[in-house]
Design a protein around this motif. Structure first.
Motif, PDB file in Angstrom:
ATOM      1  N   MET A 161       0.997  -1.078  -0.042  1.00 53.56           N
ATOM      2  CA  MET A 161      -0.083  -0.430   0.143  1.00 53.56           C
ATOM      3  C   MET A 161       1.218   1.296   0.045  1.00 53.56           C
ATOM      4  SD  MET A 161      -3.469   0.268   1.528  1.00 53.56           S
ATOM      5  CE  MET A 161      -4.687  -1.326   1.367  1.00 53.56           C
ATOM      6  N   SER A 162       0.173   2.243  -0.762  1.00 51.83           N
ATOM      7  CA  SER A 162       1.358   3.855  -0.556  1.00 51.83           C
ATOM      8  C   SER A 162       1.000   4.791   0.568  1.00 51.83           C
ATOM      9  CB  SER A 162       0.758   4.481  -1.949  1.00 51.83           C
ATOM     10  OG  SER A 162      -0.505   4.562  -1.727  1.00 51.83           O
ATOM     11  N   ALA A 163       1.847   4.912   1.394  1.00 59.48           N
ATOM     12  CA  ALA A 163       1.893   6.523   1.988  1.00 59.48           C
ATOM     13  C   ALA A 163       0.273   7.062   1.385  1.00 59.48           C
ATOM     14  CB  ALA A 163       2.174   6.975   2.829  1.00 59.48           C
ATOM     15  N   PRO A 164      -0.436   7.299   2.708  1.00 58.91           N
ATOM     16  CA  PRO A 164      -1.816   8.298   2.482  1.00 58.91           C
ATOM     17  C   PRO A 164      -0.972   9.593   1.671  1.00 58.91           C
ATOM     18  CG  PRO A 164      -1.167   7.978   5.021  1.00 58.91           C
ATOM     19  CD  PRO A 164      -0.490   6.884   3.880  1.00 58.91           C
ATOM     20  N   ARG A 165      -1.740  10.787   1.179  1.00 57.27           N
ATOM     21  CA  ARG A 165      -0.603  11.761   0.574  1.00 57.27           C
ATOM     22  C   ARG A 165      -1.562  13.072   1.059  1.00 57.27           C
ATOM     23  NH1 ARG A 165      -0.140   9.990  -5.491  1.00 57.27           N
ATOM     24  NH2 ARG A 165      -2.644   8.988  -5.274  1.00 57.27           N
ATOM     25  N   GLU A 166      -2.081  14.148   0.423  1.00 54.66           N
ATOM     26  CA  GLU A 166      -1.821  15.668   0.847  1.00 54.66           C
ATOM     27  C   GLU A 166      -2.586  16.005  -0.603  1.00 54.66           C
ATOM     28  OE1 GLU A 166      -3.351  17.451   4.284  1.00 54.66           O
ATOM     29  OE2 GLU A 166      -2.718  15.787   5.664  1.00 54.66           O
TER      30      GLU A 166
ATOM     31  N   ARG B  14      -3.391  29.810  -7.723  1.00 55.30           N
ATOM     32  CA  ARG B  14      -2.694  28.822  -7.994  1.00 55.30           C
ATOM     33  C   ARG B  14      -3.881  27.423  -8.016  1.00 55.30           C
ATOM     34  NH1 ARG B  14      -3.006  25.475  -2.372  1.00 55.30           N
ATOM     35  NH2 ARG B  14      -5.482  26.316  -2.381  1.00 55.30           N
ATOM     36  N   GLY B  15      -2.782  26.608  -9.116  1.00 51.95           N
ATOM     37  CA  GLY B  15      -3.575  25.231 -10.344  1.00 51.95           C
ATOM     38  C   GLY B  15      -3.272  24.326  -8.965  1.00 51.95           C
ATOM     39  N   ALA B  16      -3.972  24.030  -9.138  1.00 47.18           N
ATOM     40  CA  ALA B  16      -4.255  22.307  -8.512  1.00 47.18           C
ATOM     41  C   ALA B  16      -3.065  21.263  -9.317  1.00 47.18           C
ATOM     42  CB  ALA B  16      -5.382  21.842  -8.673  1.00 47.18           C
ATOM     43  N   VAL B  17      -2.001  21.225  -7.983  1.00 42.69           N
ATOM     44  CA  VAL B  17      -0.992  20.540  -8.956  1.00 42.69           C
ATOM     45  C   VAL B  17      -0.870  19.350  -7.647  1.00 42.69           C
ATOM     46  CG1 VAL B  17       1.532  20.273  -8.575  1.00 42.69           C
ATOM     47  CG2 VAL B  17       0.288  22.703  -8.193  1.00 42.69           C
ATOM     48  N   LEU B  18      -1.091  17.988  -8.927  1.00 37.40           N
ATOM     49  CA  LEU B  18      -0.993  16.620  -8.231  1.00 37.40           C
ATOM     50  C   LEU B  18       0.080  16.133  -7.900  1.00 37.40           C
ATOM     51  CD1 LEU B  18      -2.588  14.887 -11.697  1.00 37.40           C
ATOM     52  CD2 LEU B  18      -4.225  15.809  -9.309  1.00 37.40           C
ATOM     53  N   PRO B  19      -0.015  15.657  -7.253  1.00 40.40           N
ATOM     54  CA  PRO B  19       1.579  14.773  -6.808  1.00 40.40           C
ATOM     55  C   PRO B  19       2.320  14.171  -7.201  1.00 40.40           C
ATOM     56  CG  PRO B  19      -0.416  13.568  -5.292  1.00 40.40           C
ATOM     57  CD  PRO B  19      -0.920  14.851  -6.193  1.00 40.40           C
ATOM     58  N   VAL B  20       4.003  14.142  -7.792  1.00 37.71           N
ATOM     59  CA  VAL B  20       4.111  14.079  -7.829  1.00 37.71           C
ATOM     60  C   VAL B  20       4.994  11.740  -7.542  1.00 37.71           C
ATOM     61  CG1 VAL B  20       6.325  13.510  -9.823  1.00 37.71           C
ATOM     62  CG2 VAL B  20       5.454  15.519  -9.096  1.00 37.71           C
ATOM     63  N   GLU B  21       4.256  11.034  -8.544  1.00 41.80           N
ATOM     64  CA  GLU B  21       4.571   9.384  -7.850  1.00 41.80           C
ATOM     65  C   GLU B  21       5.900   9.291  -8.850  1.00 41.80           C
ATOM     66  OE1 GLU B  21       2.773   6.571  -6.466  1.00 41.80           O
ATOM     67  OE2 GLU B  21       1.340   8.487  -5.919  1.00 41.80           O
ATOM     68  N   GLN B  22       6.692   8.488  -7.383  1.00 43.56           N
ATOM     69  CA  GLN B  22       7.873   7.868  -8.150  1.00 43.56           C
ATOM     70  C   GLN B  22       8.396   6.323  -8.783  1.00 43.56           C
ATOM     71  OE1 GLN B  22      11.192   8.844  -6.751  1.00 43.56           O
ATOM     72  NE2 GLN B  22       9.981  10.522  -6.261  1.00 43.56           N
ATOM     73  N   ILE B  23       8.470   6.161  -9.753  1.00 43.67           N
ATOM     74  CA  ILE B  23       8.599   4.883 -10.052  1.00 43.67           C
ATOM     75  C   ILE B  23       9.508   4.174 -10.537  1.00 43.67           C
ATOM     76  CG2 ILE B  23       8.792   3.945 -13.316  1.00 43.67           C
ATOM     77  CD1 ILE B  23       7.673   6.937 -14.022  1.00 43.67           C
ATOM     78  N   ARG B  24       9.786   2.932  -9.641  1.00 46.15           N
ATOM     79  CA  ARG B  24      10.377   2.674  -9.541  1.00 46.15           C
ATOM     80  C   ARG B  24      10.630   0.464  -9.762  1.00 46.15           C
ATOM     81  NH1 ARG B  24       9.307   2.589  -3.046  1.00 46.15           N
ATOM     82  NH2 ARG B  24       7.606   4.308  -3.321  1.00 46.15           N
ATOM     83  N   PRO B  25      11.576   0.570  -9.602  1.00 50.94           N
ATOM     84  CA  PRO B  25      11.305  -0.904 -10.813  1.00 50.94           C
ATOM     85  C   PRO B  25      10.767  -1.610  -9.884  1.00 50.94           C
ATOM     86  CG  PRO B  25      13.546  -0.459 -10.533  1.00 50.94           C
ATOM     87  CD  PRO B  25      13.148   0.225  -9.758  1.00 50.94           C
ATOM     88  N   PRO B  26       9.925  -2.757 -10.233  1.00 45.77           N
ATOM     89  CA  PRO B  26       9.000  -3.973  -9.815  1.00 45.77           C
ATOM     90  C   PRO B  26      10.181  -4.510  -8.508  1.00 45.77           C
ATOM     91  CG  PRO B  26       9.162  -4.576 -11.918  1.00 45.77           C
ATOM     92  CD  PRO B  26       9.837  -2.921 -12.173  1.00 45.77           C
TER      93      PRO B  26
END
Length: 96
Positions: free
Chosen positions: A1-6, A82-94
């Motif tokens: 599970m991913s951590a909760p984001r704001e 101010r626009g709604a900025v989406l959080p950046v997801e880190q792409i990691r290899p499996p």
């Protein structure tokens, strides 16, 4: 599970117009004005239907324009840029 984001709140507001019966009356008046041309001899003269339809359509058009002006000028002049900025997801290899 991913951590909760704001996720930040969006900076622009969306204002929906109020519901109105004016477009329905405008369509009815326009149809009545057009049908008055072909309704010659049905209860009244054809031009009476046309005049009644034109009066109804003009009154409804006036109401639609008045409501649109009122809603336009009731909106705030400026909003936060101010626009709604989406959080950046880190792409990691499996993981293996």
């Amino acid at each position: 599970m991913s951590a909760p984001r704001e996720i930040p709140e969006p900076g622009e507001l969306v204002h929906a117009p109020r519901p109105s019966w004016a477009p329905v009356f405008f369509a009815f008046g326009a149809a009545l004005a057009l049908c008055g041309v072909f309704a010659q001899g049905f209860m009244f003269r054809g031009w009476i239907y046309s005049i009644a339809g034109i009066v109804i359509a003009l009154a409804a058009l006036r109401t639609m324009v008045r409501d649109a002006r009122r809603e336009f000028y009731s909106r705030p002049r400026r909003q936060k840029a101010r626009g709604a900025v989406l959080p950046v997801e880190q792409i990691r290899p499996p993981s293996a």
